[in-house]
Design a protein around this motif. Structure first.
Motif, PDB file in Angstrom:
ATOM      1  N   ARG A  59       0.876  -1.211   0.012  1.00 70.33           N
ATOM      2  CA  ARG A  59       0.033   0.040   0.007  1.00 70.33           C
ATOM      3  C   ARG A  59       0.912   1.271  -0.021  1.00 70.33           C
ATOM      4  O   ARG A  59       0.250   2.416  -0.316  1.00 70.33           O
ATOM      5  CB  ARG A  59      -1.133   0.077   1.250  1.00 70.33           C
ATOM      6  N   ILE A  60       2.064   1.078   0.228  1.00 73.54           N
ATOM      7  CA  ILE A  60       3.140   2.299   0.628  1.00 73.54           C
ATOM      8  C   ILE A  60       3.873   2.375  -0.800  1.00 73.54           C
ATOM      9  O   ILE A  60       4.384   1.581  -1.096  1.00 73.54           O
ATOM     10  CB  ILE A  60       4.076   2.100   1.756  1.00 73.54           C
ATOM     11  N   PRO A  61       3.935   3.755  -1.346  1.00 73.54           N
ATOM     12  CA  PRO A  61       4.641   3.749  -2.499  1.00 73.54           C
ATOM     13  C   PRO A  61       6.071   3.567  -2.501  1.00 73.54           C
ATOM     14  O   PRO A  61       6.682   2.884  -3.380  1.00 73.54           O
ATOM     15  CB  PRO A  61       4.369   5.250  -2.993  1.00 73.54           C
ATOM     16  N   MET A  62       6.504   4.062  -1.279  1.00 78.28           N
ATOM     17  CA  MET A  62       7.993   3.618  -0.877  1.00 78.28           C
ATOM     18  C   MET A  62       8.437   2.218  -0.503  1.00 78.28           C
ATOM     19  O   MET A  62       9.630   1.934  -0.609  1.00 78.28           O
ATOM     20  CB  MET A  62       8.295   4.614   0.007  1.00 78.28           C
ATOM     21  N   GLN A  63       7.229   1.174  -0.371  1.00 76.36           N
ATOM     22  CA  GLN A  63       7.393  -0.039  -0.270  1.00 76.36           C
ATOM     23  C   GLN A  63       8.105  -0.602   0.819  1.00 76.36           C
ATOM     24  O   GLN A  63       8.711  -1.412   0.824  1.00 76.36           O
ATOM     25  CB  GLN A  63       8.145  -0.609  -1.385  1.00 76.36           C
ATOM     26  N   GLY A  69       5.741   8.114   3.198  1.00 75.03           N
ATOM     27  CA  GLY A  69       6.170   7.125   1.962  1.00 75.03           C
ATOM     28  C   GLY A  69       5.162   7.322   0.904  1.00 75.03           C
ATOM     29  O   GLY A  69       5.189   6.619   0.048  1.00 75.03           O
ATOM     30  N   GLY A  70       4.233   8.368   0.861  1.00 72.61           N
ATOM     31  CA  GLY A  70       3.254   8.468  -0.120  1.00 72.61           C
ATOM     32  C   GLY A  70       2.096   7.905   0.135  1.00 72.61           C
ATOM     33  O   GLY A  70       1.025   7.811  -0.653  1.00 72.61           O
ATOM     34  N   LEU A  71       1.916   7.343   1.365  1.00 71.18           N
ATOM     35  CA  LEU A  71       0.517   6.509   1.705  1.00 71.18           C
ATOM     36  C   LEU A  71      -0.566   7.076   1.569  1.00 71.18           C
ATOM     37  O   LEU A  71      -1.662   6.699   1.181  1.00 71.18           O
ATOM     38  CB  LEU A  71       0.625   5.854   3.073  1.00 71.18           C
ATOM     39  N   LEU A 125      -1.614   9.180  -0.626  1.00 71.32           N
ATOM     40  CA  LEU A 125      -1.961   9.512  -1.813  1.00 71.32           C
ATOM     41  C   LEU A 125      -2.790   8.125  -2.427  1.00 71.32           C
ATOM     42  O   LEU A 125      -3.256   8.214  -3.721  1.00 71.32           O
ATOM     43  CB  LEU A 125      -0.907   9.666  -2.853  1.00 71.32           C
ATOM     44  N   LYS A 126      -2.492   7.140  -1.808  1.00 71.58           N
ATOM     45  CA  LYS A 126      -3.448   6.026  -2.400  1.00 71.58           C
ATOM     46  C   LYS A 126      -4.480   5.718  -1.434  1.00 71.58           C
ATOM     47  O   LYS A 126      -5.456   4.805  -1.627  1.00 71.58           O
ATOM     48  CB  LYS A 126      -2.499   4.710  -2.256  1.00 71.58           C
TER      49      LYS A 126
END
Length: 249
Positions: free
Chosen positions: A208-212, A244-246, A248-249
């Motif tokens: 779920r986290i773009p930065m993984q 981490g961009g979370l 945005l999702k």
């Protein structure tokens, strides 16, 4: 003789015994701050952290116990933080209660606890600390990156954190220009204490986290260090997402 202690900046960090709070206290201490390590039930761990910081630099850290759910404990905490080195330059409102409260099973005690720790205590502590801060003081509130995409089952928690985000902007106006007020909004930084997720569930969460990856406490600590630093002298009323961009999702 110049009193070097009087020149050393002092930060009060709430909920600083473990995890993200401890990372914040450690990072500020590494930057030369004296640190007041607040804790409630984890005061033993807070004292251990203060001892380890004092071993690196004598008389640079102290542990202070207070139950932030008790409104009467707030002002004594602020005064104790100031009294230790006769100054107070920064407050980091990190302490937070967080637990699931599905609709239909929400009790008044749960609401009171979540609002007290995540909204009422930070507000009252800012009110108590602000008069003790000199010109150039700074406050950082730890909010939440998912306020606009909240998870079901946590309504009182997200409502309280949304209030803290609003408070950050309101008090940035009210305390300007002498004291800056900002926020940091973490995403998924650490696995929950006693995490029982399977490897597959952890992989799904990381996906779920773009930065993984999880962020870790150090990422939040770096953001707090920046917002308390001279480099952020013109930054107030901002909420910095560290997720981490979370969101945005």
């Amino acid at each position: 003789m110049i009193d070097t202690k009087a020149r050393t900046k002092v930060a009060l960090v709430t909920g600083a015994a473990r995890r993200i709070g401890a990372a914040i206290a450690d990072a500020l201490h590494g930057d030369g701050w004296n640190v007041v390590v607040h804790a409630h039930t984890s005061i033993g761990a807070a004292r251990e952290l203060a001892e380890s910081l004092n071993a690196r630099r004598p008389d640079s850290a102290v542990a202070v116990a207070a139950d932030l759910r008790d409104a009467a404990a707030i002002e004594p905490l602020a005064k104790a933080a100031h009294a230790r080195w006769q100054r107070l330059d920064a407050l980091v409102n990190n302490a937070s209660s967080y637990h699931r409260t599905p609709l239909g099973a929400i009790g008044v005690a749960q609401i009171d606890e979540l609002v007290a720790s995540n909204l009422r205590a930070p507000l009252l502590l800012i009110q108590a600390c602000a008069p003790l801060m000199g010109e150039g003081g700074a406050i950082v509130n730890i909010v939440d990156a998912l306020l606009r995409r909240p998870m079901p089952g946590f309504a009182p928690y997200y409502a309280a954190k949304a209030g803290l985000a609003s408070l950050t902007e309101t008090l940035a106006l009210e305390l300007a220009p002498g004291i800056r007020v900002n926020g940091v909004a973490p995403g998924h930084m650490l696995w929950a204490t006693g995490n029982e997720m399977s490897a597959a569930q952890q992989d799904a969460e990381l996906a779920r986290i773009p930065m993984q990856r999880l962020g870790g406490g150090e990422e939040i600590a770096r953001a707090v260090r920046y917002l308390l630093s001279a480099e952020a002298a013109y930054v107030t009323g901002s909420i910095l997402p560290v997720d981490g961009g979370l969101r945005l999702k």
